[in-house]
Design an enzyme around this catalytic site. Sequence first.
Site, PDB file in Angstrom:
ATOM      1  N   ASP A 161     -82.172  35.610 -20.275  1.00  0.00           N
ATOM      2  CA  ASP A 161     -82.590  35.593 -19.193  1.00  0.00           C
ATOM      3  C   ASP A 161     -83.216  36.728 -18.615  1.00  0.00           C
ATOM      4  O   ASP A 161     -82.828  38.296 -18.939  1.00  0.00           O
ATOM      5  CB  ASP A 161     -81.607  35.656 -18.167  1.00  0.00           C
ATOM      6  CG  ASP A 161     -81.436  35.124 -17.266  1.00  0.00           C
ATOM      7  OD1 ASP A 161     -81.963  34.107 -16.509  1.00  0.00           O
ATOM      8  OD2 ASP A 161     -80.974  36.021 -15.720  1.00  0.00           O
ATOM      9  N   GLU A 201     -86.992  34.469 -21.596  1.00  0.00           N
ATOM     10  CA  GLU A 201     -87.946  34.060 -19.432  1.00  0.00           C
ATOM     11  C   GLU A 201     -88.116  35.581 -19.121  1.00  0.00           C
ATOM     12  O   GLU A 201     -87.493  36.516 -18.207  1.00  0.00           O
ATOM     13  CB  GLU A 201     -86.466  33.575 -19.080  1.00  0.00           C
ATOM     14  CG  GLU A 201     -86.923  33.137 -17.737  1.00  0.00           C
ATOM     15  CD  GLU A 201     -85.985  33.822 -16.525  1.00  0.00           C
ATOM     16  OE1 GLU A 201     -86.467  32.851 -15.183  1.00  0.00           O
ATOM     17  OE2 GLU A 201     -85.344  34.552 -16.475  1.00  0.00           O
TER      18      GLU A 201
END
Length: 670
Positions: free
Chosen positions: A350, A403
């Site tokens: 993330d 990401e």
Amino acid sequence: MAKTSKKSSEIAEPTKKKTTKKEVEAVAQETPPPPVQLKNVEGFSRFSDFDIDLFKAGKHYRLFEKFGSHLTECQGVQGTYFSVWAPSAKSVSVIGNFNYWDKDSHHLFVRWDSSGIWEGFIPHIGKGETYKFCIQAQDGRFLEKMDPYAQSFEVPPRTASIVWDNWYEWTDADWMAKRHTKNSLASPMSVYEVHVGSWRRKEHDEKLTFVELADQLVKYVKEMGFTHIEFMPIMEHPYEPSWGYQVLGYFAPSSRFGKPQDFMYLVEECHKNDIGVILDWVPSHFPGDAHGLFEFDGTHLYEHPDMRKGYHPDWKSYIFNYGRNEIRSFLISNAIYWLERYHADGLRVDAVASMLYLDYSRNDGEWEPNIFGGNHNLDSISLFKELNETVYAQFPDIQMIAEESTSFTGVSRPIYTGGLGFGQKWMMGWMNDTLKYFEKDPMYRRHHQEQLTFSTVYAFTENFMLPFSHDEVVYGKQSLIGKMPGDEWQRFANLRLLFTYMFTHPGTNLIFMGGEFGQTSEWNFEKGLEWWLTEFAPHKGIQDLIKALNNLYKTQAALYDKQFSHEGFEWIDTSDRENSIVVYARKGNAHKDQLIVVLNMTPVPRPEYRIGVPMQGVWTEVLNSDDPAFWGSGKINQSALMAEEIAWQGKAYSIAITVPPLGAVILKVQ
């Protein structure tokens, strides 16, 4: 990821269970006094000199075997060994229900090697016992901290760690032996993104447990044809509105949904049903809860001491000190822990962009350039390279997915070529351009066709995954169906067209739960999905289309053989702006493994529309998003089409087809 300005510490209940005097007296009558700690642990420590050297050098990647609480036997007595890193502490003790949270009962002993590690053995402390570390800082404060390596926690808002083990008798050997074929870059990867707490709710709005999800979720995902599930962070987190993205218990699945072995069972059931498991992993920041990692020993131990590098202004959270060796070992050990102990098939990392740039979400004067005068965080770049190199060396058949939302070069390229070494990267530019295009009234799309075609300019610079994630259906952005223009029929036709375009675009795919049946409301983590909508034909049509697209993706080599290579894609026509129609080919390794895709971005059907085809033969329609089975208008091509020797769109052969309104046609040569 969730961006929230409210820290979990602002709503958390007291960090430990308070015991009244009356309760203490009652317990004392039934049980003996707390056992005296065995102080002689010489030769019993889990740390060898080599372990300490690796830890200090940032090269110890199995710290979960050393730190934390471990059930064991010492001098013939069953108990628990405890160890914690707190180099600036004046003293460390273990507190819990077993000693009535008395900080003076069970002290740990600091090692003699300047490692900053405190350790000790407490007899008769077994599995299920709650505990914390009471750390006395140099300024005299007593800090009650959770165990950073705890394998289990109390159910929030309680915050104590729990002595546990992660033994599990796995029965997914068949999957583990073949998963290299399932996770290969040349294999289809269609990912269903799930928030465990809100996928489905029981009566009285209760959450499903890991065990219940192993039945209901796995069955649904298999029926829908997805190849993988990506779980939004299931690691222990105190603040539920963070959706799991403000992690504190990095080595424990959230106790909200069951025990650690319950989550292992869920992973195992996925594997038994040929479904891979990707875990959201958050090395980018952590919250400042009093019982957590922040100022762990009274100093900035885990977070960077310079708040220009150690504090995240968007998320009101703290950033790891990526240049500190012990922190690098902590993070890499954590990644390996989930891949090894929980058989995860990949990690979606993330907020990579926030780690790569020193000026991320900061104004001029709020950040300090690196030693070369640039804005790249050299410590985190080095960490990513070491992380991916280490992980892939031990688990070559998994996927590390970034990401990352910027144009940083080589995120998914090998380290030896200067890349970061990830396997895939989210294609955020494609997602933004595509949604902006589809939100436009079809009347005006002819003026914006480059938004649809631009992605292929850079589509093969990385190994891209196309995401329609949770971030696109919250905070007033509307649901996917809510973004589509027109009346009801046009909105559903647009969404079917959007999904067909997604599945036929180069790259792998990810859809957030609810999007696959056209949920009308924005996602709300406090409620289950609107499953009742699938009783209505338009929503059922979207759901059935996703099933068909997943099946097509998995069975047509043209869609995955070369999904990350320019050799697997060819524009046939992008010039028909007036009708807003584009035509392209997808190609597999075999010459005849080709599909022709025709997209009509307007609600006007185009009968007898001629398109160029790359070879002679009979072409048949393998999918049409306007099929009545998907709640379409029925403008389909039922008959096989013989290619004619009429040169068209740069091809020697061509066919005339019916192009449906706001529809997609996929053709294959027999």
